[in-house]
Scaffold this motif. Structure first.
Motif, PDB file in Angstrom:
ATOM      1  N   THR A   1       0.863  -1.182  -0.102  1.00 23.80           N
ATOM      2  CA  THR A   1       0.045   0.042  -0.138  1.00 23.80           C
ATOM      3  C   THR A   1       0.986   1.013   0.036  1.00 23.80           C
ATOM      4  O   THR A   1       0.278   2.242  -0.042  1.00 23.80           O
ATOM      5  CB  THR A   1      -1.088   0.084   1.303  1.00 23.80           C
ATOM      6  N   SER A   2       1.981   1.038   0.222  1.00 18.82           N
ATOM      7  CA  SER A   2       2.888   2.544   0.254  1.00 18.82           C
ATOM      8  C   SER A   2       3.547   2.468  -1.071  1.00 18.82           C
ATOM      9  O   SER A   2       3.964   1.738  -1.770  1.00 18.82           O
ATOM     10  CB  SER A   2       3.813   2.317   1.459  1.00 18.82           C
ATOM     11  N   LYS A   3       3.610   3.915  -1.259  1.00 21.20           N
ATOM     12  CA  LYS A   3       4.375   4.371  -2.871  1.00 21.20           C
ATOM     13  C   LYS A   3       6.103   4.157  -2.417  1.00 21.20           C
ATOM     14  O   LYS A   3       6.281   4.656  -1.393  1.00 21.20           O
ATOM     15  CB  LYS A   3       4.084   5.720  -3.173  1.00 21.20           C
ATOM     16  N   PRO A   4       6.608   3.506  -3.490  1.00 20.27           N
ATOM     17  CA  PRO A   4       7.908   3.855  -3.339  1.00 20.27           C
ATOM     18  C   PRO A   4       8.585   5.073  -3.040  1.00 20.27           C
ATOM     19  O   PRO A   4       8.024   5.886  -3.936  1.00 20.27           O
ATOM     20  CB  PRO A   4       8.353   2.752  -4.523  1.00 20.27           C
ATOM     21  N   VAL A   5       9.491   5.297  -2.282  1.00 22.98           N
ATOM     22  CA  VAL A   5      10.062   6.563  -2.306  1.00 22.98           C
ATOM     23  C   VAL A   5      11.629   6.584  -2.908  1.00 22.98           C
ATOM     24  O   VAL A   5      12.402   5.590  -2.666  1.00 22.98           O
ATOM     25  CB  VAL A   5      10.470   7.192  -0.705  1.00 22.98           C
ATOM     26  N   LYS A   6      11.603   7.250  -4.063  1.00 23.65           N
ATOM     27  CA  LYS A   6      12.727   7.145  -4.803  1.00 23.65           C
ATOM     28  C   LYS A   6      13.738   8.456  -4.206  1.00 23.65           C
ATOM     29  O   LYS A   6      13.488   9.555  -4.392  1.00 23.65           O
ATOM     30  CB  LYS A   6      12.344   7.700  -6.334  1.00 23.65           C
ATOM     31  N   LYS A   7      14.945   7.880  -3.743  1.00 25.48           N
ATOM     32  CA  LYS A   7      15.565   8.602  -3.142  1.00 25.48           C
ATOM     33  C   LYS A   7      16.505   9.309  -4.460  1.00 25.48           C
ATOM     34  O   LYS A   7      17.002   8.968  -5.160  1.00 25.48           O
ATOM     35  CB  LYS A   7      16.615   8.098  -2.258  1.00 25.48           C
ATOM     36  N   SER A   8      16.629  10.967  -4.068  1.00 17.48           N
ATOM     37  CA  SER A   8      17.345  11.597  -5.350  1.00 17.48           C
ATOM     38  C   SER A   8      18.801  11.500  -5.137  1.00 17.48           C
ATOM     39  O   SER A   8      19.031  11.884  -3.722  1.00 17.48           O
ATOM     40  CB  SER A   8      16.817  12.721  -5.473  1.00 17.48           C
TER      41      SER A   8
END
Length: 107
Positions: A64-71
């Motif tokens: 259910t969580s959106k993947p967090v793309k680390k910049s």
């Protein structure tokens, strides 16, 4: 989904891999020793209903969580580039070049 009565070592390992966790990471998330997770995955131990429920919760949260793309930090990849360091060395040792770059930078 893991079922308490029939969970197998392969299912525990598949769940961990689906979560993209190492055995150590899963152990930390569940509050157990890494050896405990390893024993579940080899069939030498069996997780309690509480631990299976925790794993199910982790899987549900992941889905259910959106993947967090680390910049990456701007310019961070340059520090890994040997050509960058060669340029820095050249600037540090070539006075006329250093003065030219300094003049360009001040424009």
């Amino acid at each position: 989904m893991l079922a308490f009565a029939s969970v197998t070592p392969a299912e525990i390992q598949a769940a961990r891999k689906a979560l993209r966790l190492t055995a150590k990471d899963l152990a930390t998330a569940l509050g157990v020793d890494v050896g405990t997770v390893q024993s579940w995955e080899t069939g030498n131990g069996f997780p309690t209903k509480k631990r299976i429920t925790q794993i199910q919760r982790l899987i549900a949260e992941k889905s259910t969580s959106k993947p967090v793309k680390k910049s990456p930090e701007p310019g961070a990849s340059r520090f890994e580039d040997p050509a960058y360091w060669a340029l820095i060395q050249r600037l540090a040792t070539d006075e006329p070049l250093y003065l030219q770059v300094l003049a360009l930078a001040s424009k």
